[in-house]
Design a protein around this motif. Sequence first.
Motif, PDB file in Angstrom:
ATOM      1  N   HIS A   7      -4.562  -3.383  -3.253  1.00 18.83           N
ATOM      2  CA  HIS A   7      -3.125  -3.557  -3.490  1.00 18.83           C
ATOM      3  C   HIS A   7      -2.891  -5.036  -3.769  1.00 18.83           C
ATOM      4  CE1 HIS A   7      -2.248   0.601  -2.328  1.00 18.83           C
ATOM      5  NE2 HIS A   7      -3.342   0.437  -1.601  1.00 18.83           N
ATOM      6  N   ILE A   8      -3.607  -5.504  -4.767  1.00 18.28           N
ATOM      7  CA  ILE A   8      -3.639  -6.940  -5.074  1.00 18.28           C
ATOM      8  C   ILE A   8      -2.520  -7.356  -6.035  1.00 18.28           C
ATOM      9  CG2 ILE A   8      -5.265  -6.733  -7.028  1.00 18.28           C
ATOM     10  CD1 ILE A   8      -6.680  -9.278  -5.896  1.00 18.28           C
ATOM     11  N   ASP A  13       4.197  -3.219  -4.286  1.00 17.22           N
ATOM     12  CA  ASP A  13       4.158  -2.233  -3.188  1.00 17.22           C
ATOM     13  C   ASP A  13       4.018  -2.996  -1.872  1.00 17.22           C
ATOM     14  OD1 ASP A  13       1.478  -2.947  -3.251  1.00 17.22           O
ATOM     15  OD2 ASP A  13       0.713  -0.933  -3.658  1.00 17.22           O
ATOM     16  N   ASP A  14       3.374  -2.419  -0.881  1.00 14.60           N
ATOM     17  CA  ASP A  14       3.229  -3.120   0.405  1.00 14.60           C
ATOM     18  C   ASP A  14       1.988  -4.006   0.432  1.00 14.60           C
ATOM     19  OD1 ASP A  14       1.526  -0.972   0.298  1.00 14.60           O
ATOM     20  OD2 ASP A  14       1.820  -0.342   2.380  1.00 14.60           O
ATOM     21  N   GLY A  15       1.427  -4.281  -0.742  1.00 11.61           N
ATOM     22  CA  GLY A  15       0.281  -5.191  -0.833  1.00 11.61           C
ATOM     23  C   GLY A  15       0.744  -6.634  -0.968  1.00 11.61           C
ATOM     24  N   ALA A  16       0.091  -7.379  -1.859  1.00 10.22           N
ATOM     25  CA  ALA A  16       0.422  -8.805  -2.036  1.00 10.22           C
ATOM     26  C   ALA A  16       1.927  -8.985  -2.235  1.00 10.22           C
ATOM     27  CB  ALA A  16      -0.324  -9.346  -3.251  1.00 10.22           C
ATOM     28  N   PHE A  48       7.217   3.944  -2.692  1.00  6.52           N
ATOM     29  CA  PHE A  48       6.897   3.185  -3.906  1.00  6.52           C
ATOM     30  C   PHE A  48       6.628   4.101  -5.091  1.00  6.52           C
ATOM     31  CE2 PHE A  48       5.475   0.549  -0.322  1.00  6.52           C
ATOM     32  CZ  PHE A  48       6.331  -0.535  -0.495  1.00  6.52           C
ATOM     33  N   PHE A  49       7.181   3.702  -6.232  1.00  8.43           N
ATOM     34  CA  PHE A  49       6.963   4.422  -7.484  1.00  8.43           C
ATOM     35  C   PHE A  49       6.475   3.394  -8.505  1.00  8.43           C
ATOM     36  CE2 PHE A  49      10.084   6.583  -5.005  1.00  8.43           C
ATOM     37  CZ  PHE A  49       9.723   7.918  -5.092  1.00  8.43           C
TER      38      PHE A  49
END
Length: 254
Positions: A7-8, A13-16, A48-49
């Motif tokens: 999820h870079i 989204d809930d990544g970076a 998230f979409f």
Amino acid sequence: MIDIHSHILPGIDDGALNMEEAVSMARIAVDEGIKKVIATPHHQNGKFFNNKQYILKKVKEFNDVLQSENIPLEILPGQEIRIYGSLLDDFEKGDILTLNHTNYLFVELPSGHVPRYTEQLLFEIQLKGMTPIIVHPERNAEMLKNPDKLLNLVKKGALTQLTAGSVTGNFGKKVQKFSMQLIESNSTHFIASDAHNTTTRSFHMRQSISKVYKEFGSQVVYYFQENAELLMRDQPVYKQEPSKIKCKKFLGIF
Ligand SMILES: [Fe+2]
């Protein structure tokens, strides 16, 4: 080394969280010996979409930044799709993205259970010529309780991907033990980071390889690394007939 789950991409989204964190994650990946990372933002997980076109645009933007910063890491496009009833309709509409435009598709189950229609949907995905890959089954509560559920899906053609942090024990002893059992029983085909940030959910790829090497030897390390390469090139991956997952029961003296 190739990391097929991350999820870079910044801020989607809930990544970076932002570009700064994404670039820091990229530097950590390079330090771990990773050359290519498939960015797999969440899609349809209730929060998230991120449809195909949007992800492709974000991957291009991020690769441009990495190039200008001279970071030797290539980002490839992908998507982590939470299982949902109209997944294949949306595939026809062009919203769904396979891993690096191959015929491999990431499918995420809810963390607490395995929906009833899972087997049918995974079958239909295969009828479309794609191979579904169930991400992190070792972190699914129902799979943990009833590994035969997973074994059945693998026997029917699904592949599975372990999280590096599960192998290293970052998700606890139970999840680590289950991960080892999945490797031992030929029920899993990939190890990937599922990295979300630089702190609590980083890559742990190198550490997970050391653990696999220690427990299973160099051939199993090679198997996982080669499978990531084969996937990226859209070639058939190595797999062996899965065997029943042994859950050792201990007789206690009370
Ligand atoms: Fe993920």
